[in-house]
Design a protein around this motif. Structure first.
Motif, PDB file in Angstrom:
ATOM      1  N   THR A 126       0.729  -1.319  -0.086  1.00 15.45           N
ATOM      2  CA  THR A 126      -0.073   0.027  -0.073  1.00 15.45           C
ATOM      3  C   THR A 126       1.033   1.207   0.132  1.00 15.45           C
ATOM      4  O   THR A 126       2.110   1.224  -0.220  1.00 15.45           O
ATOM      5  N   MET A 127       0.263   2.508   0.328  1.00 18.78           N
ATOM      6  CA  MET A 127       1.139   3.572   0.133  1.00 18.78           C
ATOM      7  C   MET A 127       0.624   4.499   1.352  1.00 18.78           C
ATOM      8  O   MET A 127      -0.843   4.140   1.909  1.00 18.78           O
ATOM      9  N   ALA A 128       1.157   5.510   1.568  1.00 18.49           N
ATOM     10  CA  ALA A 128       0.511   6.544   2.755  1.00 18.49           C
ATOM     11  C   ALA A 128       1.012   7.890   2.531  1.00 18.49           C
ATOM     12  O   ALA A 128       2.253   8.108   2.123  1.00 18.49           O
ATOM     13  N   ALA A 129       0.345   9.009   2.595  1.00 20.18           N
ATOM     14  CA  ALA A 129       0.764  10.459   2.492  1.00 20.18           C
ATOM     15  C   ALA A 129       1.258  10.879   3.844  1.00 20.18           C
ATOM     16  O   ALA A 129       0.452  10.762   4.674  1.00 20.18           O
ATOM     17  N   ALA A 171       5.715   2.696   9.552  1.00 22.79           N
ATOM     18  CA  ALA A 171       6.334   3.896   9.310  1.00 22.79           C
ATOM     19  C   ALA A 171       5.166   5.070   9.665  1.00 22.79           C
ATOM     20  O   ALA A 171       5.837   5.911   9.992  1.00 22.79           O
ATOM     21  N   CYS A 172       3.972   4.886   9.321  1.00 17.71           N
ATOM     22  CA  CYS A 172       3.001   6.070   9.808  1.00 17.71           C
ATOM     23  C   CYS A 172       2.962   6.195  11.193  1.00 17.71           C
ATOM     24  O   CYS A 172       3.028   7.482  11.726  1.00 17.71           O
ATOM     25  N   GLU A 173       3.311   5.354  12.079  1.00 18.09           N
ATOM     26  CA  GLU A 173       3.842   5.378  13.471  1.00 18.09           C
ATOM     27  C   GLU A 173       4.912   6.448  13.713  1.00 18.09           C
ATOM     28  O   GLU A 173       4.616   7.306  14.625  1.00 18.09           O
ATOM     29  N   LYS A 174       5.910   6.064  13.335  1.00 14.71           N
ATOM     30  CA  LYS A 174       7.029   6.785  13.221  1.00 14.71           C
ATOM     31  C   LYS A 174       6.874   8.116  12.852  1.00 14.71           C
ATOM     32  O   LYS A 174       7.519   8.952  13.410  1.00 14.71           O
ATOM     33  N   LEU A 184      -1.413   9.243   6.414  1.00 11.62           N
ATOM     34  CA  LEU A 184      -2.567   8.981   6.173  1.00 11.62           C
ATOM     35  C   LEU A 184      -2.504   7.732   5.006  1.00 11.62           C
ATOM     36  O   LEU A 184      -2.117   7.972   3.922  1.00 11.62           O
ATOM     37  N   PRO A 185      -2.919   6.506   5.537  1.00 11.54           N
ATOM     38  CA  PRO A 185      -2.821   5.311   4.524  1.00 11.54           C
ATOM     39  C   PRO A 185      -3.579   5.717   3.317  1.00 11.54           C
ATOM     40  O   PRO A 185      -4.969   6.312   3.583  1.00 11.54           O
ATOM     41  N   LEU A 186      -3.367   5.400   2.189  1.00 10.00           N
ATOM     42  CA  LEU A 186      -4.312   5.905   0.918  1.00 10.00           C
ATOM     43  C   LEU A 186      -5.071   4.459   0.447  1.00 10.00           C
ATOM     44  O   LEU A 186      -4.518   3.516   0.694  1.00 10.00           O
TER      45      LEU A 186
END
Length: 289
Positions: A126-129, A171-174, A184-186
């Protein structure tokens, strides 16, 4: 100097291209040709389809490409000094600067969409912004987590990352701990512009190698290295490398500005790139075609 920019996946909307189709015989001819090439009535989905239907992989990328490329091809005012496209938009840019024919580019875009879909199914990802962090901080965190890489350098303070599902979650947590305004997960089906797209890159490479490219009428600033290119071999190689490498949009716009780009015209659905260009260079003039 005038720079024309072309949007990527995500810019689609129901009704896209209908005004072009109705007002221009030349545009109608391109849309009809697209239906023949793809083997289904994509114009019907573009004009009448739901958001859900437009999100289908075999539809999304060709739809955005068709709208963008035809907008440039039928415009009497289209006189580019330089062009660039965001991810998928690079194909529209290459039609606009005459490096590729509309028909050949559409075939490649269709193959690209299906190859990416296959790669997504092979590697759930997946990806995240990430908003509100310096690029260097995002890069550092990505390096600390296996299977996560920077994917889209959209504008200062907005970087999209790609990777495995677990990797993106960590990564989002970090990123939040490091002070990101948002991580924000996309809602995407895979890790685009990352090494996980390698199977798609290999598939697209042979299709690109087999396609005829012509000398462009102006340089294209490519996602892979954010530099201007007019050499056909370089253009092909960068187009192939693009699938597994980050989209350097911030750097591309900065390079265009440094080379004299003052007026940026977005060709295609939406206004996303106009907003990004303004965030990268406040003094730039932006408009849509």
């Amino acid at each position: 100097m005038k720079a024309y920019v072309f949007p990527g996946q995500g810019a689609q909307f129901s009704g896209m291209g209908k005004d072009l189709y109705d007002s221009s015989a030349a545009a109608k001819s391109y849309f009809d040709s697209a239906n023949d090439i793809l083997g289904f009535d994509i114009t019907k989905v573009m004009f009448e389809g739901s958001a859900e239907e437009l999100k289908e992989t075999k539809v999304t990328q060709p739809a955005v490409f068709i709208h963008s490329a035809v907008t440039a091809l039928v415009s009497a005012d289209f006189k580019p000094d330089m062009v660039a496209g965001h991810s998928l938009g690079e194909f529209s840019a290459l039609v606009a600067n005459k490096a590729l024919s509309f028909e050949d580019a559409l075939r490649l875009v269709s193959q690209r969409a299906l190859a990416m879909q296959k790669a997504c199914e092979m590697n759930p990802s997946t990806m995240a912004a990430i908003l509100g962090l310096e690029d260097s901080v995002v890069e550092e965190i990505c390096q600390s987590i296996e299977g996560v890489v920077p994917a889209n350098y959209n504008c200062p303070g907005q970087l999209v990352i790609s990777g495995t599902n677990d990797g993106i979650e960590a990564a989002c947590e970090k990123m939040k701990e490091a002070g990101a305004k948002r991580a924000l997960p996309l809602p995407v089906g895979g890790a685009f512009h990352s090494p996980l797209m390698e199977p798609a890159r290999e598939e697209l490479a042979s299709a690109i190698e087999a396609t005829t490219f012509s000398s462009p009428i102006c340089p294209v600033y490519q996602n892979y290295d954010a530099k201007p290119h007019s050499d056909i071999i370089e253009i092909k190689n960068n187009l192939i490398s693009q699938l597994t490498a980050p989209v350097r949009w911030t750097q591309s716009v900065q390079a265009m500005v440094a080379d004299g780009g003052a007026s940026f015209v977005e060709c295609g659905p939406g206004k996303v790139l106009q907003g990004l260009v303004k965030k990268i260079h406040r003094e730039a003039e932006v408009s849509g075609l």
